[in-house]
Design a protein around this motif. Sequence first.
Motif, PDB file in Angstrom:
ATOM      1  N   GLY A 101     -73.662 -44.934 -14.446  1.00  0.00           N
ATOM      2  CA  GLY A 101     -73.825 -45.195 -15.868  1.00  0.00           C
ATOM      3  C   GLY A 101     -74.912 -44.307 -16.446  1.00  0.00           C
ATOM      4  O   GLY A 101     -75.407 -43.388 -15.782  1.00  0.00           O
ATOM      5  N   GLU A 102     -75.275 -44.566 -17.692  1.00  0.00           N
ATOM      6  CA  GLU A 102     -76.295 -43.771 -18.370  1.00  0.00           C
ATOM      7  C   GLU A 102     -77.510 -44.619 -18.734  1.00  0.00           C
ATOM      8  O   GLU A 102     -77.375 -45.795 -19.046  1.00  0.00           O
ATOM      9  CB  GLU A 102     -75.741 -43.154 -19.661  1.00  0.00           C
ATOM     10  N   ILE A 103     -78.675 -43.999 -18.690  1.00  0.00           N
ATOM     11  CA  ILE A 103     -79.885 -44.633 -19.205  1.00  0.00           C
ATOM     12  C   ILE A 103     -80.619 -43.619 -20.080  1.00  0.00           C
ATOM     13  O   ILE A 103     -80.539 -42.410 -19.846  1.00  0.00           O
ATOM     14  CB  ILE A 103     -80.827 -45.136 -18.093  1.00  0.00           C
ATOM     15  N   THR A 104     -81.299 -44.141 -21.076  1.00  0.00           N
ATOM     16  CA  THR A 104     -82.120 -43.299 -21.951  1.00  0.00           C
ATOM     17  C   THR A 104     -83.590 -43.618 -21.695  1.00  0.00           C
ATOM     18  O   THR A 104     -83.990 -44.780 -21.716  1.00  0.00           O
ATOM     19  CB  THR A 104     -81.784 -43.557 -23.430  1.00  0.00           C
ATOM     20  N   VAL A 105     -84.362 -42.577 -21.431  1.00  0.00           N
ATOM     21  CA  VAL A 105     -85.779 -42.717 -21.119  1.00  0.00           C
ATOM     22  C   VAL A 105     -86.594 -41.998 -22.191  1.00  0.00           C
ATOM     23  O   VAL A 105     -86.432 -40.789 -22.395  1.00  0.00           O
ATOM     24  CB  VAL A 105     -86.110 -42.114 -19.736  1.00  0.00           C
ATOM     25  N   TRP A 106     -87.443 -42.756 -22.873  1.00  0.00           N
ATOM     26  CA  TRP A 106     -88.352 -42.150 -23.841  1.00  0.00           C
ATOM     27  C   TRP A 106     -89.691 -41.903 -23.163  1.00  0.00           C
ATOM     28  O   TRP A 106     -90.361 -42.842 -22.721  1.00  0.00           O
ATOM     29  CB  TRP A 106     -88.573 -43.075 -25.032  1.00  0.00           C
ATOM     30  N   ALA A 107     -90.083 -40.651 -23.064  1.00  0.00           N
ATOM     31  CA  ALA A 107     -91.355 -40.319 -22.421  1.00  0.00           C
ATOM     32  C   ALA A 107     -91.781 -38.919 -22.823  1.00  0.00           C
ATOM     33  O   ALA A 107     -90.939 -38.044 -23.054  1.00  0.00           O
ATOM     34  CB  ALA A 107     -91.229 -40.414 -20.905  1.00  0.00           C
ATOM     35  N   TRP A 108     -93.087 -38.720 -22.909  1.00  0.00           N
ATOM     36  CA  TRP A 108     -93.617 -37.397 -23.235  1.00  0.00           C
ATOM     37  C   TRP A 108     -94.219 -36.711 -22.015  1.00  0.00           C
ATOM     38  O   TRP A 108     -94.599 -35.546 -22.085  1.00  0.00           O
ATOM     39  CB  TRP A 108     -94.660 -37.515 -24.347  1.00  0.00           C
ATOM     40  N   VAL A 166     -75.124 -41.396 -11.991  1.00  0.00           N
ATOM     41  CA  VAL A 166     -76.084 -41.840 -13.006  1.00  0.00           C
ATOM     42  C   VAL A 166     -76.540 -40.640 -13.832  1.00  0.00           C
ATOM     43  O   VAL A 166     -76.891 -39.594 -13.285  1.00  0.00           O
ATOM     44  CB  VAL A 166     -77.305 -42.518 -12.365  1.00  0.00           C
ATOM     45  N   LYS A 167     -76.565 -40.813 -15.146  1.00  0.00           N
ATOM     46  CA  LYS A 167     -77.077 -39.779 -16.036  1.00  0.00           C
ATOM     47  C   LYS A 167     -78.329 -40.295 -16.728  1.00  0.00           C
ATOM     48  O   LYS A 167     -78.339 -41.390 -17.275  1.00  0.00           O
ATOM     49  CB  LYS A 167     -76.040 -39.396 -17.095  1.00  0.00           C
ATOM     50  N   VAL A 168     -79.398 -39.504 -16.669  1.00  0.00           N
ATOM     51  CA  VAL A 168     -80.659 -39.861 -17.310  1.00  0.00           C
ATOM     52  C   VAL A 168     -80.854 -38.981 -18.544  1.00  0.00           C
ATOM     53  O   VAL A 168     -80.949 -37.754 -18.435  1.00  0.00           O
ATOM     54  CB  VAL A 168     -81.851 -39.670 -16.350  1.00  0.00           C
ATOM     55  N   ASN A 169     -80.888 -39.601 -19.699  1.00  0.00           N
ATOM     56  CA  ASN A 169     -81.157 -38.882 -20.937  1.00  0.00           C
ATOM     57  C   ASN A 169     -82.649 -38.992 -21.229  1.00  0.00           C
ATOM     58  O   ASN A 169     -83.125 -40.035 -21.681  1.00  0.00           O
ATOM     59  CB  ASN A 169     -80.348 -39.481 -22.094  1.00  0.00           C
ATOM     60  N   LEU A 170     -83.386 -37.929 -20.933  1.00  0.00           N
ATOM     61  CA  LEU A 170     -84.832 -37.927 -21.115  1.00  0.00           C
ATOM     62  C   LEU A 170     -85.155 -37.418 -22.517  1.00  0.00           C
ATOM     63  O   LEU A 170     -84.821 -36.283 -22.876  1.00  0.00           O
ATOM     64  CB  LEU A 170     -85.485 -37.037 -20.063  1.00  0.00           C
ATOM     65  N   VAL A 171     -85.785 -38.280 -23.308  1.00  0.00           N
ATOM     66  CA  VAL A 171     -86.041 -37.974 -24.718  1.00  0.00           C
ATOM     67  C   VAL A 171     -87.540 -38.037 -24.999  1.00  0.00           C
ATOM     68  O   VAL A 171     -88.195 -39.023 -24.660  1.00  0.00           O
ATOM     69  CB  VAL A 171     -85.310 -38.976 -25.638  1.00  0.00           C
ATOM     70  N   ASN A 172     -88.064 -36.986 -25.614  1.00  0.00           N
ATOM     71  CA  ASN A 172     -89.453 -37.015 -26.070  1.00  0.00           C
ATOM     72  C   ASN A 172     -89.441 -37.499 -27.513  1.00  0.00           C
ATOM     73  O   ASN A 172     -89.149 -36.748 -28.445  1.00  0.00           O
ATOM     74  CB  ASN A 172     -90.085 -35.628 -25.978  1.00  0.00           C
ATOM     75  N   GLU A 216     -80.019 -52.437 -17.333  1.00  0.00           N
ATOM     76  CA  GLU A 216     -81.342 -52.760 -16.817  1.00  0.00           C
ATOM     77  C   GLU A 216     -81.526 -52.436 -15.336  1.00  0.00           C
ATOM     78  O   GLU A 216     -82.585 -51.974 -14.936  1.00  0.00           O
ATOM     79  CB  GLU A 216     -81.646 -54.244 -17.054  1.00  0.00           C
ATOM     80  N   ALA A 217     -80.516 -52.686 -14.528  1.00  0.00           N
ATOM     81  CA  ALA A 217     -80.661 -52.418 -13.099  1.00  0.00           C
ATOM     82  C   ALA A 217     -80.879 -50.929 -12.856  1.00  0.00           C
ATOM     83  O   ALA A 217     -81.708 -50.535 -12.027  1.00  0.00           O
ATOM     84  CB  ALA A 217     -79.434 -52.914 -12.336  1.00  0.00           C
ATOM     85  N   LEU A 218     -80.152 -50.086 -13.598  1.00  0.00           N
ATOM     86  CA  LEU A 218     -80.336 -48.643 -13.467  1.00  0.00           C
ATOM     87  C   LEU A 218     -81.720 -48.241 -13.987  1.00  0.00           C
ATOM     88  O   LEU A 218     -82.382 -47.378 -13.410  1.00  0.00           O
ATOM     89  CB  LEU A 218     -79.261 -47.892 -14.259  1.00  0.00           C
ATOM     90  N   ALA A 219     -82.135 -48.866 -15.077  1.00  0.00           N
ATOM     91  CA  ALA A 219     -83.442 -48.555 -15.645  1.00  0.00           C
ATOM     92  C   ALA A 219     -84.553 -48.887 -14.649  1.00  0.00           C
ATOM     93  O   ALA A 219     -85.485 -48.098 -14.451  1.00  0.00           O
ATOM     94  CB  ALA A 219     -83.641 -49.328 -16.942  1.00  0.00           C
ATOM     95  N   TYR A 220     -84.444 -50.068 -14.016  1.00  0.00           N
ATOM     96  CA  TYR A 220     -85.475 -50.441 -13.049  1.00  0.00           C
ATOM     97  C   TYR A 220     -85.452 -49.499 -11.848  1.00  0.00           C
ATOM     98  O   TYR A 220     -86.502 -49.109 -11.327  1.00  0.00           O
ATOM     99  CB  TYR A 220     -85.302 -51.882 -12.573  1.00  0.00           C
ATOM    100  N   ALA A 221     -84.262 -49.100 -11.418  1.00  0.00           N
ATOM    101  CA  ALA A 221     -84.155 -48.187 -10.287  1.00  0.00           C
ATOM    102  C   ALA A 221     -84.886 -46.879 -10.589  1.00  0.00           C
ATOM    103  O   ALA A 221     -85.579 -46.323  -9.727  1.00  0.00           O
ATOM    104  CB  ALA A 221     -82.688 -47.910  -9.973  1.00  0.00           C
TER     105      ALA A 221
END
Length: 447
Positions: free
Chosen positions: A51-58, A76-82, A332-337
């Motif tokens: 699945g996909e998760i979106t991560v907000w981080a600088w 798993v796809k991680v969308n890293l967003v600043n 959430e499970a992917l986010a915690y992983a």
Amino acid sequence: MHKHSRLLLRSIGLVCALALGATACGDSDDGGSSGKAVSEADVKAALKKGGEITVWAWEPTLKQVAADFQKENPKVKVNLVNAGTNADEYTALSNAISAKKGVPDVAQIEYYAIGQYALSKGLTDLSSYGAGKLAAHYSPGPWSAVKAGTDSVYALPMDSGPMALFYNKKVFDKYDIEVPATWDEYVEAARKLHEADPKAYITADAGDAGFTTSLLWQAGSRPYSVANGTNVKVDFSDQGATTFANTWQKLLDEDLVAPVSSWSDDWFKGLGDGTIATLPIGAWMPANLESGAKDAAGDWRVAPLPQWKEGGKSSAENGGSSLAMPELGKNEALAYAFIEYANSGKGVQTRLDAGAFPATTEDLQSSTFQETKFPYFGGQQANKIFAESAADVADDWQYLPFQVYANSIFNDTVGKAYVSDTKLSDALKSWQDASVKYGKEQGFSIQ
């Protein structure tokens, strides 16, 4: 930051009416934790499904962490967003929570801001994922911060900022100045330096909330306490605060600190040419010195933070942030992983290799980490000092559940001591009064 912080608080609806008897900043239809225990098997199953998760981080080191995580978990796809740094991201996050739309699955949140989101029930309690078992993995300061004065775990520490004294050895040697072991000696060193060279200052300080609270922390002051989320104490009259104010007042009265704002061009220029001779700051500073004051390579060294009492052994955190799961996020499970991978698993080493400073005790104590030589510091093994500082941080410090706002009014209150005849002790009292007034207006029970 002042304006951004005000917008943040307005957009979140004053932390959802401070969650006084409320449930959360929205329903769980868009995601959110059920509060049920999630096993390691559940997390592995989610990774296998993908699945996909979106991560907000600088934080820049997360880019490689995300790439490695996806390589290990190809579905798993991680969308890293600043979404902006600190207050800018918090404004965007609060707006998303309020609108119940566009909330990321993972968000980088600094330690001082966690309490605000925890109170509003905007963050998932990671205890249900077994995060509590990781307590021993982290140094005391960061772990205490992610618990926000509760039995919950609202995030996993990403980095830390145990304080040390960075000093220009070339300048100290030139003027025969001893490295200060106490803050009284620091004042004497400031006098000797400025007398020898009126253009040189022991440090720069134009007034900074984070720096001030860190020194209060180290001095044993505990101006803030929070019970049950809404019972708050704000009091800058304890002995630790008095000790700090009296000592720092000498530097201000005698014009011994440069009135230069941190991170400005003048600040980096002073660090480079020796007119700013020390920095009491977090252990994450080396990379910033290397990039911002390149010409001073070899001139600087690191020493333990001066003590308030001779022979003392105390430190404090200065900066640092975590990765948390907003309650309205999905997957959430992917986010915690991802959070556990980045902050407790393989991602930690990836970030260390890229220059991050760890919050994990295993890495802080490892011989590889401690024996690393810093060419910028003349080959000094500075991590030994940083690791010792991390172990000396008291874990009973608390931030306000509206610390973002409190910090935003620092320059309007404490800042006056830097630009007028207002005494620092009186300025701290003004900060206290303004914080108490605001807290009462928002429904907190204030001591």
